[in-house]
Design an enzyme around this catalytic site. Structure first.
Site, short mmCIF file in Angstrom:
data_model
loop_
_atom_site.label_atom_id
_atom_site.label_comp_id
_atom_site.label_asym_id
_atom_site.label_seq_id
_atom_site.Cartn_x
_atom_site.Cartn_y
_atom_site.Cartn_z
N LEU A 44 23.10 45.67 36.65
CA LEU A 44 23.46 44.31 36.24
C LEU A 44 23.15 43.37 37.40
CD1 LEU A 44 26.89 45.06 34.52
CD2 LEU A 44 24.68 44.66 33.39
N SER A 45 23.15 42.07 37.11
CA SER A 45 22.81 41.14 38.19
C SER A 45 23.77 41.29 39.37
CB SER A 45 22.79 39.70 37.68
OG SER A 45 24.04 39.34 37.14
N GLU A 46 25.04 41.62 39.11
CA GLU A 46 25.97 41.85 40.20
C GLU A 46 26.95 42.96 39.85
OE1 GLU A 46 25.71 40.32 43.02
OE2 GLU A 46 24.52 38.56 42.52
N THR A 47 27.29 43.76 40.85
CA THR A 47 28.41 44.68 40.78
C THR A 47 29.37 44.29 41.89
OG1 THR A 47 27.11 46.50 39.86
CG2 THR A 47 29.15 47.08 40.97
#
Length: 288
Positions: A44-47
């Site tokens: 995902l774009s951020e974790t």
């Protein structure tokens, strides 16, 4: 080893829209390389990784936590939507009863509080400076083609380039814009840009429209071709549009395919409140 993990759609009240972030609750220190491996696995774009600052801390009772964010390729110093997602996990899943949560991050202390059906993030506000259009001419041309621009700014603290489209355009022009992230990556020759904000003022024909401005955001430098909804971009957009519109309270729409809504409140102390809704769509455990 088991790690509690959640997927949260941020800046939306509908599942499968907004910006999805993975949130991991760390009961103990994690080997450094595992942060990046997990983020790459989640893709995902951020974790986000929430960690206890002391062994006796509780995700349900403590008010202060460490917070880090990783894209699939690297750690980033600031992320809005994954902070919103992190606060949602603590407030809604862990039923944390504190009125304000503090996150210790690479960008200093960030704060989150509940306000009705929204979560409000208290974040730094980053001003922009005028950018020499000749220096970024190839980058802008690659991203926009023949679409006209009205202003080009740079936020040195966040390394984000802000490109404002001409006021002659409707929202649909921004929505239909096709940007090749890899071409943009190759066209950036200055070495100082790590994120591209393309923004547009609400058109005159939208007199009854609820939004003040729109944007899209691209960050191939961080392994993110297009970010669906980008809280950190509004630490820059809030500063810019407050000055341009003469307003401190604004409502914005990020016009990605998933899309998301943000309430922006620019304060007089160099901070900005960014509010949004969330939907928790997945609960589980990572086994390592």
């Amino acid at each position: 080893m088991q790690i509690s993990i959640f997927t949260v759609d941020a800046f939306t009240n509908c599942p499968f829209s907004g910006n999805p972030a993975a949130v991991c609750l760390l009961e103990s220190e994690l080997n450094e390389d595992l942060h990046q491996n997990i983020a790459a696995e989640m893709n995902l774009s951020e974790t986000a990784f929430i960690r206890k600052l002391n062994p006796s801390d509780s995700f349900s009772k403590s008010s202060c936590f460490g917070l880090r964010w990783f894209t699939p390729t690297n750690e980033v110093p600031l992320c809005g939507h994954a902070t919103l997602a992190s606060a949602a996990v603590l407030f809604q899943i862990k039923e944390n009863s504190n009125s304000v949560l503090t996150f210790k991050t690479l960008s200093g202390d960030l704060y989150a509080r509940q306000a009705g059906d929204h979560i409000v993030l208290d974040m730094p506000l980053y001003p922009t400076t005028a950018e020499d259009s000749q220096q970024v001419k190839e980058l802008v041309k690659t991203a926009l083609g023949d679409i006209r621009t009205q202003d080009i700014r740079y936020a040195p603290a966040t390394k984000k380039l802000l490109v404002r489209l001409s006021d002659i355009y409707e929202r649909s022009v921004l929505e239909k814009l096709k940007v090749d992230p890899q071409a943009v990556l190759l066209a950036e020759k200055t070495g100082k840009v790590k994120g591209l904000i393309i923004t547009l003022k609400r058109s005159v024909s939208e007199k009854a429209g609820k939004y003040d401005f729109y944007c899209r955001y691209f960050a191939p430098w961080n392994g993110i071709p297009e970010d669906p909804v980008t809280g950190s971009a509004y630490t820059v957009l809030g500063s810019y549009w407050s000055e341009q519109l003469g307003k401190t309270e604004m409502f914005a729409r990020q016009c990605s395919q998933r899309g998301g809504d943000l309430r922006i409140s620019v304060r007089g102390d160099g901070r900005v409140d960014i509010a949004g809704q969330v939907v928790i769509v997945l609960k589980g455990n990572l086994t390592i």
